[in-house]
Design an enzyme around this catalytic site. Structure first.
Site, PDB file in Angstrom:
ATOM      1  N   HIS A  75      49.825  86.558  -9.299  1.00  0.00           N
ATOM      2  CA  HIS A  75      50.425  85.418 -10.017  1.00  0.00           C
ATOM      3  C   HIS A  75      49.800  85.180 -11.386  1.00  0.00           C
ATOM      4  CE1 HIS A  75      52.629  81.441  -9.977  1.00  0.00           C
ATOM      5  NE2 HIS A  75      53.433  82.166  -9.220  1.00  0.00           N
ATOM      6  N   HIS A  82      62.692  90.094  -9.623  1.00  0.00           N
ATOM      7  CA  HIS A  82      62.083  88.784  -9.349  1.00  0.00           C
ATOM      8  C   HIS A  82      63.197  87.766  -9.158  1.00  0.00           C
ATOM      9  CE1 HIS A  82      60.077  84.992 -10.903  1.00  0.00           C
ATOM     10  NE2 HIS A  82      59.165  85.421 -10.064  1.00  0.00           N
TER      11      HIS A  82
END
Length: 384
Positions: free
Chosen positions: A187, A287
């Site tokens: 992340h 994504h």
């Protein structure tokens, strides 16, 4: 000539922006132009694009419209403009598919597969109780999972922080066994020295990939990271065009790219990114922690891209409060997950039908989602 005659924008829970584009002959296309936490900013960008370039134009000239939206304003790229372009592009492809009564993937060369595997999120922002959650999702039929590796990390953190991440992944691996793929998302929270430590600690548990091991502004460090570990490296959710991806392709350091169909210029651009990736023997796993229009757009590209690996989807993701993917669909069965896969949709355009009455009701609610701002113990801002 058929022309684009009007549009509506709907900001809806939990954190999505939907675009409804209409033509003079009554066709309607849907797109999802949004930057999570910046919906109002992207909304203004969409309005500028439509008012300045597209109203009154022929909706069929998708490539030309893409070039005009991208190049016509002189300043280009970045999350806001590219997300605005993405949503408009999705809607234009939806219209074109409906005009020819065909799924978008048929207009892009046809099926390269009959279905695409999807993965399920577990564990939340600060991952916890992941073993039990993983076992539940596998019981539901998923064969791919993804979890955050850590909460916030210092630039050089303690051995305990590394062990905590290792223990979480070990817990999941022991719960689901060796037949299940587990993606681990760093992340962008992890600095270069901590990537090396974490990758070494996680390697025995065979993650499917480590995602965004460093922030995209540090992609120049990816070759050294790739040389340090056998774990496949994935990145790309904060990269917005084929030009952004050039460096990672040429460096040979990335194994899976993750462009976002609502951030990286839509179907037109991500299909080009996927084709370039294939030439570099790189897989694509779009994504998509977003809504049903974004997911439908991803699946259209997955179905016609030989190097598509797996698809993210946001059902039950920790962000979805006040609305979820299936809530906005007239027929939720189009995203029915069987054995961890979703079948190629047969409907025209994006292959989904939106529940417009429900969208209008939800758009009346106040939506003001922003990601949290985390801080370290000393008060400095941490990466979320």
């Amino acid at each position: 000539m058929t022309a684009i005659t009007g549009y509506d924008l709907y900001e809806v829970p939990p954190r999505w922006l939907f675009l409804r584009l209409e033509t003079s002959d009554g066709l309607v296309g849907w797109g999802e132009p949004v930057v999570e936490g910046r919906a109002k900013t992207v909304r203004a960008a969409v309005e500028e694009l439509l008012d300045n370039y597209l109203l009154g134009e022929d909706p069929s000239r998708i490539e030309d419209h893409w070039q005009a939206m991208y190049r016509g304003g002189f300043y280009r790229g970045g999350p806001v403009l590219m997300s605005a372009i993405a949503g408009v592009d999705q809607a234009l492809w939806d219209i074109k598919g409906k005009r020819f009564d065909a799924p978008v993937y048929e207009l892009l060369g046809g099926r390269a597969r009959d279905r695409i595997r999807v993965y399920q999120w577990i564990g939340g922002d600060r991952p916890s109780e992941v073993g039990e959650a993983a076992a539940e999702k596998v019981e539901e039929g998923f064969t791919g999972l993804k979890m955050n590796a850590t909460s916030e990390l210092r630039r050089v953190d303690t051995p305990a922080a590394v062990r905590a991440a290792e223990n979480r992944l070990r817990e999941v691996r022991e719960a689901v066994g060796p037949e299940i793929d587990i993606g681990v998302d760093f992340h962008g929270r992890v600095t270069k020295p901590m990537v090396k430590r974490l990758a070494e600690a996680l390697e025995p548990y065979d993650p499917m990939f480590i995602e965004e091991p460093v922030l995209p502004e540090h992609n120049d460090s990816l070759p050294a990271i790739a040389a340090h570990t056998s774990i496949p490296i994935a990145t790309g959710e904060r990269m917005f065009s084929r030009w952004d991806f050039k460096e990672v392709f040429e460096s040979g350091s990335v194994d899976v790219i993750q462009p976002d169909l609502s951030h990286a210029g839509g179907i037109t651009e991500v299909k080009k990114i996927a084709d370039i990736a294939e030439a570099y023997d790189v897989a694509i796993a779009p994504h998509c922690p977003l809504g049903p229009i974004a997911l439908a757009s991803c699946i259209q590209v997955d179905i016609c891209s030989p190097n598509a690996l797996i698809q993210e989807q946001s059902l039950d993701i920790h962000y979805n409060r006040g609305g979820d993917v299936l809530d906005y669909l007239a027929d939720p069965g189009v995203f029915e997950y069987e054995e961890g896969y979703v079948a190629a949709p047969n409907g025209p355009g994006l292959g989904i039908e939106l529940n417009e009455e429900y969208i209008e009701q939800q758009a009346e609610k106040t939506v003001d989602w922003h990601n949290p701002v985390w801080r370290h113990d000393d008060g400095s801002v941490a990466e979320w």
